[in-house]
Structures are given as structure tokens and as C-alpha cells.
Design an enzyme around this catalytic site. Structure first.
Site, PDB file in Angstrom:
ATOM      1  CG  HIS A 181      35.724   3.834  35.976  1.00 37.07           C
ATOM      2  ND1 HIS A 181      35.623   5.131  34.693  1.00 37.07           N
ATOM      3  CD2 HIS A 181      34.702   4.099  36.552  1.00 37.07           C
ATOM      4  CE1 HIS A 181      34.508   5.848  35.137  1.00 37.07           C
ATOM      5  NE2 HIS A 181      34.131   4.652  36.223  1.00 37.07           N
ATOM      6  NE  ARG A 236      31.592  10.079  34.622  1.00 45.06           N
ATOM      7  CZ  ARG A 236      31.387   8.494  35.317  1.00 45.06           C
ATOM      8  NH1 ARG A 236      31.989   8.229  36.256  1.00 45.06           N
ATOM      9  NH2 ARG A 236      30.300   7.519  35.207  1.00 45.06           N
TER      10      ARG A 236
HETATM   11  C1  OXD Z   1      29.249   5.282  37.228  1.00 47.68           C
HETATM   12  C2  OXD Z   1      30.771   4.717  36.974  1.00 47.68           C
HETATM   13  O1  OXD Z   1      28.539   6.357  36.834  1.00 47.68           O
HETATM   14  O2  OXD Z   1      30.831   3.251  37.641  1.00 47.68           O
HETATM   15  O3  OXD Z   1      28.580   4.254  38.096  1.00 47.68           O
HETATM   16  O4  OXD Z   1      31.681   5.714  36.353  1.00 47.68           O
END
Ligand code: OXD
Length: 294
Positions: free
Chosen positions: A270, A222
Site C-alpha cells: 500500500h 482498495r
Molecule cells: C488513499 C490511500 O486513499 O493511500 O489515499 O489509499
């Protein structure tokens, strides 16, 4: 009985169609068209509007559509009594391992430099007879453990920072001293931690100052794990060599963010580990059936 699919960052038509095929007797309701909230027993959440579960009085469980559950943890209106789970499919694990290995191998095997050499018709071997690099993992859960296994299978040394657990194949260290060791010993530092109060901002001025100057950071967890300004300073001061970032404090990354143009940052939107619709639907159906069997 119904499943609510509350996923706001992508089209869910296919996923809902798969679910309807797997569970023909179950009403599949996709946000924002949840016309019968009373019927919902399971809510599948991803980038969901906080508080959305408040008007589902018969809800029994919530599940994250991905590996991370921080969006569930950050929604205070999800009742603590509800069952919580997440969906980590084989495809998601493979995609994550492919992403990390793609960056690691491209760097380790000098792919960009060879490409430049090719343009200059230059014949020069860049590989040196050196010990295999160490890949340090911050987090060795289901995903971290899988990626570490793949790295080890290709000959990389592995080392992991975990809360307290040990692993039969990957040496693990803990606490602040352990974090320092992993930073000091890693040529590649892969962040695959859950985001919580203990791990938010873990990649900061101090941890970056422990890293090798030739280290590459790979953040696939994250954005909030990284203090962005500290990372920019560390790259500019040469505390680390490069950062591969797939996740950001604000997504999509704002157009004028300094990360876009930084020569020592490689970034992706992402995209490291998306799951496929078929396996995701199977996993949701299994969670739903387990609920109904209780
Ligand atoms: C997950 C993401 O947590 O794609 O799967 O970030």
C-alpha cells in the site's frame, strides 16, 4: 478550538508540528492524547478507531488524510450532519501516476526480459511495431483522471468506466455493458474506484472472464474491489496474464497469504501514493480555516 489528528498507522509528529506552525493559535491534538475532545472542530482520520468522534461534541467536520473515504463511510458513528472531505495533494497524484506508469512502462518496454537477455549476453530487440496498448480505468475521478492524462501523454490509448460522467479526453462507458467493454478492450486495467456497495467485489470471476488473456490488472484502490479467490483462479487459468496489487482485503497482507509467492502477482505494501507532510498540513489548515470562516 482544536484539530484532532487520529491517524494510527504512522507517526504523526511531523504533521502535527507543521500544523502548529501553520495554525499557531489552534490546539493540535494527536491520538491517543486527545485531552480536550470538547475543543475539537475538525478531525483528520486515517485507520481511526471507529466511534472515536463520538466524544467530540463540537465537531464540525471530518476529513480523510488520503484520497479514499471508505473508512469514514464505514464508521456509522460519524454523524451524517458533519462536513466530510478528503485530502488529495499534488504529491499524492504524482505518486499515483508514477506508480501506475512504472509498472505499465516496465511491462510494455520489456524491462524484465531485457535484464534476462543481458545476463545471457543476448542481443535481441523485443519491441514490435504494434498499436499502443489500451489502458482501461475503472474510475476516472480526480486521481483516475490525472493518471489517465499522464498515460495519454505517453501515447497510450485510454478508456474509462464511470458511473455516468463523460470526460473530454478519455472515452467513458457505463453500466454492466460498459464494464464488459472496458475489460474486453484493455491491455492494462487500472482500478481507481472509490470503495462502496456498488464497487466492492467488482473484480470477480465474471469481470475477469471478460478480460484479454494478455491483460494486466493494476489495483491501486482498495483490496475489497477484488474477490481474491477469483483473481487467483483467473491467473491460474490464464484468464489474465498478471496482477499488480498495492492494496489488500487485509493489510498488512498476512504472512501466509497465497499472493506473496504467486509468480503472476507483483505486490507492494500500500505504498503507491503517499502524500507528503507539508502539502497535507497545508490542505488540513485550509480546511480548518474554511470551517472557521463559516
Ligand atoms: C488513499 C490511500 O486513499 O493511500 O489515499 O489509499
Amino acid at each position: 478550538m482544536s484539530i484532532a489528528v487520529v491517524i494510527t498507522d504512522r507517526d504523526t509528529t511531523d504533521l502535527c508540528a507543521h500544523l502548529s506552525r501553520l495554525l499557531p493559535d489552534v490546539l493540535i491534538q494527536a491520538h491517543p492524547n486527545i485531552s480536550d475532545p470538547q475543543a475539537v472542530r475538525l478531525a483528520v482520520l486515517w485507520a481511526h478507531p471507529p466511534g472515536i468522534t463520538q466524544n467530540m461534541p463540537n465537531l464540525q467536520a471530518v476529513t480523510s488524510m488520503g484520497a479514499g473515504t471508505d473508512h469514514l463511510d464505514n464508521d456509522p458513528q460519524i454523524e451524517p450532519s458533519l462536513q466530510r472531505s478528503r485530502i488529495v495533494t499534488a504529491v499524492l497524484k504524482h505518486n499515483m501516476a508514477q506508480y501506475v506508469l512504472a509498472h505499465l512502462l516496465a511491462d510494455h518496454r520489456h524491462l524484465q526480459d531485457y535484464r534476462l537477455q543481458q545476463h545471457q549476453a543476448q542481443w535481441q530487440v523485443l519491441e514490435e511495431d504494434q498499436p499502443m496498448p489500451t489502458v482501461g480505468f475503472l474510475g476516472l475521478g480526480e486521481l483516475g483522471g490525472f493518471v489517465a492524462d499522464q498515460c495519454q501523454a505517453l501515447g497510450f490509448e485510454t478508456l474509462a468506466w464511470t458511473h455516468s460522467s463523460q470526460h473530454p479526453d478519455h472515452p467513458c462507458v457505463h453500466g454492466e455493458e460498459g464494464l464488459k467493454q472496458v475489460c474486453q478492450r484493455s491491455d492494462y486495467l487500472v482500478v481507481l474506484l472509490p470503495l462502496n456497495q456498488q464497487t466492492s467485489g467488482l473484480i470477480n470471476q465474471q469481470s475477469l472472464s471478460w478480460c484479454k488473456p494478455q491483460a494486466m490488472l493494476i489495483n491501486v484502490a482498495r483490496g475489497a474491489h477484488v474477490v481474491e479467490v477469483d483473481l487467483l483462479n483467473a491467473l491460474d487459468q490464464g484468464l489474465i496474464r498478471h496482477a499488480v496489487l498495492d492494496v489488500f482485503a487485509t493489510e498488512p497482507l498476512p504472512a501466509h497469504h497465497p499472493f506473496w509467492q504467486h509468480p503472476k502477482i507483483t505486490l507492494t505494501p500500500h505504498s503507491s501514493a503517499r502524500s507528503d507532510v507539508g502539502q497535507t498540513a497545508q490542505a488540513i489548515a485550509a480546511q480548518y480555516r474554511a470551517l472557521s470562516a463559516d
